[in-house]
Design a protein around this motif. Structure first.
Motif, PDB file in Angstrom:
ATOM      1  N   VAL A 159     -64.630 -34.236  26.147  1.00  0.00           N
ATOM      2  CA  VAL A 159     -65.211 -33.055  26.778  1.00  0.00           C
ATOM      3  C   VAL A 159     -66.374 -32.548  25.938  1.00  0.00           C
ATOM      4  O   VAL A 159     -67.457 -32.238  26.450  1.00  0.00           O
ATOM      5  N   LEU A 160     -66.156 -32.475  24.627  1.00  0.00           N
ATOM      6  CA  LEU A 160     -67.215 -32.005  23.738  1.00  0.00           C
ATOM      7  C   LEU A 160     -68.418 -32.934  23.791  1.00  0.00           C
ATOM      8  O   LEU A 160     -69.559 -32.506  23.856  1.00  0.00           O
ATOM      9  N   LEU A 200     -60.056 -33.786  24.307  1.00  0.00           N
ATOM     10  CA  LEU A 200     -60.985 -32.841  23.708  1.00  0.00           C
ATOM     11  C   LEU A 200     -62.303 -33.465  23.288  1.00  0.00           C
ATOM     12  O   LEU A 200     -63.379 -33.002  23.669  1.00  0.00           O
ATOM     13  N   LEU A 212     -69.559 -28.223  17.779  1.00  0.00           N
ATOM     14  CA  LEU A 212     -68.581 -29.171  18.288  1.00  0.00           C
ATOM     15  C   LEU A 212     -67.758 -29.761  17.160  1.00  0.00           C
ATOM     16  O   LEU A 212     -66.550 -29.955  17.291  1.00  0.00           O
ATOM     17  N   ILE A 227     -65.211 -27.155  16.129  1.00  0.00           N
ATOM     18  CA  ILE A 227     -64.138 -26.975  17.103  1.00  0.00           C
ATOM     19  C   ILE A 227     -63.137 -28.105  17.051  1.00  0.00           C
ATOM     20  O   ILE A 227     -61.934 -27.915  17.220  1.00  0.00           O
ATOM     21  N   SER A 228     -63.622 -29.322  16.826  1.00  0.00           N
ATOM     22  CA  SER A 228     -62.658 -30.417  16.852  1.00  0.00           C
ATOM     23  C   SER A 228     -61.961 -30.584  15.513  1.00  0.00           C
ATOM     24  O   SER A 228     -60.911 -31.200  15.449  1.00  0.00           O
ATOM     25  N   VAL A 288     -69.878 -23.794  24.846  1.00  0.00           N
ATOM     26  CA  VAL A 288     -68.708 -24.666  24.882  1.00  0.00           C
ATOM     27  C   VAL A 288     -67.577 -24.028  25.662  1.00  0.00           C
ATOM     28  O   VAL A 288     -66.912 -24.658  26.474  1.00  0.00           O
ATOM     29  N   PHE A 289     -67.367 -22.744  25.417  1.00  0.00           N
ATOM     30  CA  PHE A 289     -66.217 -22.105  26.043  1.00  0.00           C
ATOM     31  C   PHE A 289     -66.555 -21.478  27.382  1.00  0.00           C
ATOM     32  O   PHE A 289     -65.810 -20.655  27.883  1.00  0.00           O
ATOM     33  N   THR A 292     -61.318 -25.790  31.133  1.00  0.00           N
ATOM     34  CA  THR A 292     -61.562 -27.200  30.802  1.00  0.00           C
ATOM     35  C   THR A 292     -61.189 -27.490  29.355  1.00  0.00           C
ATOM     36  O   THR A 292     -60.516 -28.476  29.057  1.00  0.00           O
ATOM     37  N   ILE A 293     -61.607 -26.587  28.464  1.00  0.00           N
ATOM     38  CA  ILE A 293     -61.343 -26.824  27.045  1.00  0.00           C
ATOM     39  C   ILE A 293     -59.853 -26.756  26.756  1.00  0.00           C
ATOM     40  O   ILE A 293     -59.303 -27.596  26.036  1.00  0.00           O
ATOM     41  N   TYR A 336     -57.572 -29.646  25.191  1.00  0.00           N
ATOM     42  CA  TYR A 336     -56.714 -29.513  24.009  1.00  0.00           C
ATOM     43  C   TYR A 336     -55.310 -29.992  24.329  1.00  0.00           C
ATOM     44  O   TYR A 336     -54.656 -30.664  23.532  1.00  0.00           O
TER      45      TYR A 336
END
Lengths: 537, 310, 292
Positions: C230-231, C227, C262, C265-266, C63-64, C69-70, C74
């Motif tokens: 993207v995920l 966000l 994911l 993270i969200s 993901v990172f 992008t992340i 955000y």
């Protein structure tokens, strides 16, 4: 009520306003086609086509692919646009339609028509439906000769254009290199030898192997099926090997119409799979066999809820068999061999013909949106992408030196230090599946077993004369919808072996299909098929 | 020109409360632009949609688009399923949300209150895709956690994916799990709006804890409760598609018991991409919801006009 | 002060029931977090376990992989959540106040006007065509703000909260003091509606935070991706890569563990913000202002 009256007046006003607005928003499709026709008329009278094409105006092309942009996409696009600007005074922007949104977004993008020049299409990606609705521009041989000469020479002697016809006109640019693949399954050769199971040459041989796995390998389910792709595959494989391949003209994964024709007979005659005197008994026998496997515990009981494909759990040692096709199993074979398993791969072909239907040319391609303003430059750009190796390698493999390198023996490999999972632009991930694969080099990572299989495939392919036949469901859309959902509900449990009584289940399926209107589909499609075949003569 | 009585009354009201109507204007504008104008598209339900004609000029085809739903043989079944599940979900959700909200509001331990509330919110973030993977992990026949435990104790494993009966219990429980956090927040906020002095007066009068709840809290929660129930009833024909699609999927063995309107329509239209037919199904649901809520709302209005939705 | 027996009994039941429910909702989430750190092999082999057999950070590192992008995503999400929720609350509470006032003759008509939009809609095709071709909202921040901005249900709930907590006499005494409608709204209604605003504000913010549908439909420019979208894309491209024809990776890509990562993270940012909003759900406000 007073409130309701005032309200309904306001509603009518806004309704009318909305209709007017949506009318304004709808560009006209028809004029585009006449523009194409007139340009073509001009183009065909000019001898060397390129010299009359004006490149002085810079043009921005917008395209749509399926899937999602790989991580390295932006760099690749930059490189692509540098080349396009130099060669064609054009730049391209590509957007993606995600797999899960395809159903909703694909038609919407075309319906709105904003800013779209080309879009990926194929029969499994709504080509017939959208073409019938007028979403695409007509593609004639003259247009291709003028604007995509390289691609035209690659396809002009093939059946590509013929296959792409919808009601006599062509609306997409097919690939020049249809995928050569055959559904296949893989099994553990090391375990087969270990437990003394006889050789497996086809899927019908598999039962002793399944029994051995069940008895001796406690952590492994012989057939660990997933809910979508795998579910009907063992049943289908037994049927194919029993007589031959059958194809449902209204094929949808897990659904369809319940009718089928025999591609290798060539006459397009339709059969009722649930009660035809020749086909149905074979189906029922195989269904009973699958049921015996289900009851014996060879098949996982809750396949409907399992989302992990058998080829993936095979690699983990959780499934005795992995299903896929001869191309997509390649990665799994590599993974399995890396885990120390010995893998046997067997293609599933028809019992009588020894063959499987080849993918048609239209299985990957793109179409020009009917409202495209820059279709000429678009086609020229796509010609380069499809047929020019420098462009092809770029969009398919990425940036040389970063995503791939060419080895001394003419293969594509990874640069020093880069492992496949860290590659920001894996091959095939970007969605340019319609480029000419005949120009592609082999990969260094292809295992020997994969190469052996790959070389066997062309001999196993047969041609289906109805490969490019797209049924027009306008008159039968109600019946098609209902047969589809009937099959999903009633035939999947049979294919899995999860029903209590196979004979009763088949009778029930048969009567439900009748109630859903399968007879009307039979009449309508039989007529369409015979018209199609006679028009090709 | 003299204005007629009704029109004059209308303008008089607008002028009298003009500040208020202006305050309402931004919202009204939003709804006109983003809801009422697109609403014209509802005519697609009666058309054979093609791109040349678009929404305006595609040919009309009467009730053709509705045929597939009623010819499926399952129209009645999925309609009753949808209603039955939604009513059950609504009842369970309301009951537990109120109960939890009252209990939390009465708690003295601040940490327990905050923590438990936060935890109850977590399921909202877990998509049904992930939930279905969880359920599979727990309940699958061959190596699910629950069945492993049962086998260890010598019991027969359960096969929930082949037997619809389990789902009549499982589905409401899962719905509750997902939404109880939400519901309890709503009722908690309503409880917070109750004047403390009522409770103090009750204590002086000698009420105990239970009596305070039954005599003060619950009656004062009635308007909120009625409104939330009405809102739920207004959606009675619209199923929780995500939940059913991810949990049941294409499991034909369960479908008679768990098919709702939305899943049936989705499955039927998977191959065809027909806007008209999809729109027709939506129209069917809309009309039924409309009839139901108009009837229920007017009944509520006769009983207690302030509790009605409109 | 001696606690009455009934109070103790009730407290005991409360703690028990709420405790069970809280555990029931917490437990899956813990499993989720734990297994997001499990290797893909471990999940396919053993399912979700309390202690993963094999730990791996593959899902998170995937993901990172491109942190810009992340981080940008955000940023976009934070912006639309904060701005969108604020505007939404202001406009919605104004409208709710108008519908609450008993002297507004058409207040029920206004409520019906809003509610009707939840009953009928013109379908996806019409909505999409109008927003992209007529309003030209594609690829704008505006579309991310506007589409999820209002929910008829939330607005009507707000109206009811105001009804439940603010007595009419308050309006009258304010009017007598010479306050205009807007002033009453601003100085009296808003401050006294804190619990309602907090809860509806929370729901609205969550709606913005979790919205992946709007960008999926209307945004194609990467720099505007919030966000969730993207995920969502990450998981789609991993799904493709695993099924891709020529991908010869002998390493199994994280798919199941990715889904879990994911979710974590969200969710984590919202969980960190939630306690701040909670304090508004404190029991009881004293409306001493009514007296005298």
């Amino acid at each position: 009520m007073k409130r309701l009256k005032v309200f309904s007046l306001l509603m009518s006003i806004t309704l009318i306003a909305s209709l007017l607005l949506t009318g304004c928003g709808q560009p006209q499709g028809a004029p585009q086609n006449t523009t194409a026709a007139t340009t073509v008329a001009q183009g065909s009278t000019a001898a060397p086509a390129e010299s009359t094409i004006d490149l002085s105006q810079e043009v921005k092309i917008t395209g749509y692919l399926l899937g999602a942009a790989p991580a390295g996409f932006n760099d690749v696009m930059k490189a692509l646009n540098d080349k396009l600007k130099k060669d064609l005074n054009a730049t391209m922007e590509i957007n993606y339609i995600g797999w899960s949104d395809m159903q909703s977004k694909y038609p919407l993008v075309l319906a709105a028509g904003e800013n779209i020049d080309w879009i990926f299409t194929a029969p499994w990606s709504f080509y017939p439906q959208q073409a019938a609705k007028g979403a695409f521009m007509e593609i004639t041989p003259e247009i291709l000769q003028t604007y995509m000469p390289k691609h035209w020479s690659a396809i002009k002697d093939t059946t590509a254009m013929q296959e792409a016809q919808i009601n006599g006109k062509v609306y997409m640019v097919t690939t020049a290199s249809p995928d050569k693949k055959v559904p296949s399954f893989m099994y553990r050769e090391d375990l087969r030898v270990k437990y003394g199971v006889p050789e497996i040459k086809k899927f019908s041989d598999i039962e002793p192997y399944l029994a051995a796995i069940k008895k001796n390998e406690k952590g492994m389910i012989p057939l660990n099926l997933e809910s979508n792709y795998d579910l009907g595959t063992p049943f289908g494989a037994l049927n194919v090997e029993a007589y031959d391949q059958l194809k449902d003209p209204l094929m949808v994964t897990g659904g369809g119409s319940g009718l089928a024709y025999k591609p290798f007979d060539g006459d397009g005659k339709l059969y009722y799979t649930t009660n035809d005197p020749e086909i149905a008994p074979i189906n029922i026998t195989n269904a009973k066999k699958i049921k015996s496997w289900y009851d014996a515990g060879y098949i996982n009981k809750n396949a409907f809820a399992n989302k992990v494909r058998s080829k993936d759990s095979f690699v983990q040692g959780k499934s005795g068999v992995g299903f896929g096709n001869s191309m997509d199993l390649q990665g799994n074979i590599a993974q399995a061999e890396a885990a120390g398993f010995k893998v046997g791969v067997v293609p599933v072909v028809g019992g009588k013909s020894g063959k499987y239907m080849a993918d048609p040319y239209i299985n990957n391609g793109f179409a020009i949106a009917a409202k495209s303003q820059n279709w000429q430059r678009t086609l020229m750009a796509m010609d380069l992408i499809d047929e020019d190796p420098t462009y092809e390698n770029l969009v398919y493999y990425g940036i040389e030196g970063v995503n791939y390198v060419k080895t001394a023996d003419g293969k594509i490999g990874l640069p020093e230090g880069l492992t496949a999972d860290k590659n920001t632009y894996p091959p095939d991930a970007a969605g340019f599946w319609f480029t000419n694969k005949n120009l592609h080099l082999p990969l260094t990572t292809w295992t020997q077993s994969y190469i052996d299989l790959y070389n066997r495939i062309p001999d196993l392919l047969g041609v289906d004369p109805l490969a490019a036949f797209s049924p027009n469901t306008d008159n039968i859309k109600t019946e098609a919808a209902n047969c589809n959902q009937t099959l999903t509900q009633y035939s999947n449990p049979i294919a899995l072996g999860a029903v209590k009584d196979v004979d009763a289940a088949y009778k029930q399926l048969d009567s439900k299909l009748k109630a859903a209107g399968i007879d009307k589909i039979y009449t309508e499609l039989s007529k369409q098929i015979s018209d199609y075949l006679s028009s090709k003569k | 020109m003299k204005l007629s009585g009704k029109a004059a009354g209308f303008f008089h009201e607008i002028v009298r409360n003009k500040v208020l109507y202006i305050m309402f204007l931004p919202l009204a504008l939003f709804y006109i632009l983003f809801a009422y104008i697109p609403m014209g598209g509802i005519i697609v339900a009666f058309k054979d949609f093609n791109y040349q004609g678009g929404i305006l000029f595609s040919p009309w085809n009467g009730f053709d688009n509705f045929r597939f739903f009623f010819a499926s043989g399952k129209a009645w079944q999925v309609t009753t399923n949808t209603i039955m599940y939604n009513v059950t979900f609504l009842a369970v959700y309301t009951l537990f949300s109120i109960m939890v909200a009252i209990m939390i509001s009465e708690m003295s331990n601040k940490h327990f209150k905050k923590l438990s509330q936060s935890f109850m919110f977590l399921p909202y973030f877990i998509s049904w895709v992930v939930v279905s993977a969880f359920v599979y992990n727990l309940f699958n026949y061959d190596y699910g956690l629950i069945n492993n435990i049962l086998k260890t104790f010598g019991q027969q494993p359960v096969d929930i994916y082949s037997n619809p009966g389990y789902w009549y219990l499982l589905l409401p429980v899962m719905y509750l799990w997902k939404w109880v956090g939400f519901g309890s927040v709503l009722y908690l906020a309503a409880i917070s709006g109750i004047d403390q002095e009522c409770y103090e007066a009750a204590t002086i009068d000698g009420c105990n804890a239970f009596q305070k709840i039954t005599r003060i809290t619950i009656p004062l929660l009635k308007p909120t409760m009625i409104m939330l129930i009405l809102l739920g009833i207004g959606r009675i024909l619209r199923g929780e598609f995500d939940m059913f699609y991810n949990l049941i999927g294409n499991n034909g063995l369960l479908m008679d018991a768990t098919d709702i309107i939305d899943t049936l329509v989705f499955r039927s239209l998977m191959g065809t991409q027909d806007f008209g037919m999809a729109s027709a199904a939506g129209f069917y649901q809309s009309v039924l919801c409309f009839v139901v809520i108009m009837v229920v709302n007017s009944i509520v209005r006769k009983v207690d006009s302030e509790s009605a939705l409109f | 002060m001696r606690k009455a027996k009934d109070q103790i009994a009730f407290a005991a039941i409360s703690y028990f029931v709420v405790g069970i429910i809280a555990l029931f909702t917490l437990f899956p989430f813990i499993i989720l977090i734990v297994n997001s750190f499990a290797s893909e092999n471990s999940i396919i082999n053993n399912g979700y376990t309390i202690i993963p057999k094999q730990i791996s950070f593959d899902a998170y590192s995937l993901v990172f992989r491109s942190p810009e992008t992340i981080l940008r995503a955000y940023g976009v999400t934070l912006f639309i959540t904060i701005v969108g929720t604020t505007i939404s609350l202001l406009i919605a509470s104004m409208a709710a106040y108008v519908m609450y006032r008993k002297d507004v003759k058409y207040r029920n008509g206004l409520a019906f006007f809003i509610y009707f939009t939840t009953l009928f809609n013109g379908g996806l095709a019409s909505y999409y065509i109008i927003l992209s071709s007529v309003y030209h909202l594609k690829n704008t921040l505006l579309v991310l703000l506007l589409v999820p901005m209002f929910s008829a249900m939330n607005i009507l709930i707000l109206r009811n909260f105001i009804r439940g907590s603010i007595p009419d006499s308050l309006n009258e005494s304010a009017k007598i003091d010479g306050a205009g409608d807007f002033t009453i709204y601003l100085r009296i209604i808003l401050p006294l509606s804190k619990p309602a605003l907090a809860s509806i504000g929370l729901f609205t913010a969550l709606g913005y935070w979790n919205d992946w549908w709007t960008p999926m439909m209307f945004v194609e420019k990467q720099k505007l991706f919030p966000l969730q979208y993207v995920l969502y894309n990450i998981i789609s491209s991993v799904n493709i890569s695993s099924n891709v024809v020529a991908n010869a990776s002998s390493v199994v890509l994280p798919q199941e563990s990715l889904k879990l990562a994911l979710t974590v993270i969200s969710t984590v940012p919202i969980l960190l913000a939630y306690p701040f909003v909670q304090k508004y759900f404190v029991k009881g406000i004293t409306l001493g202002s009514v007296k005298g």
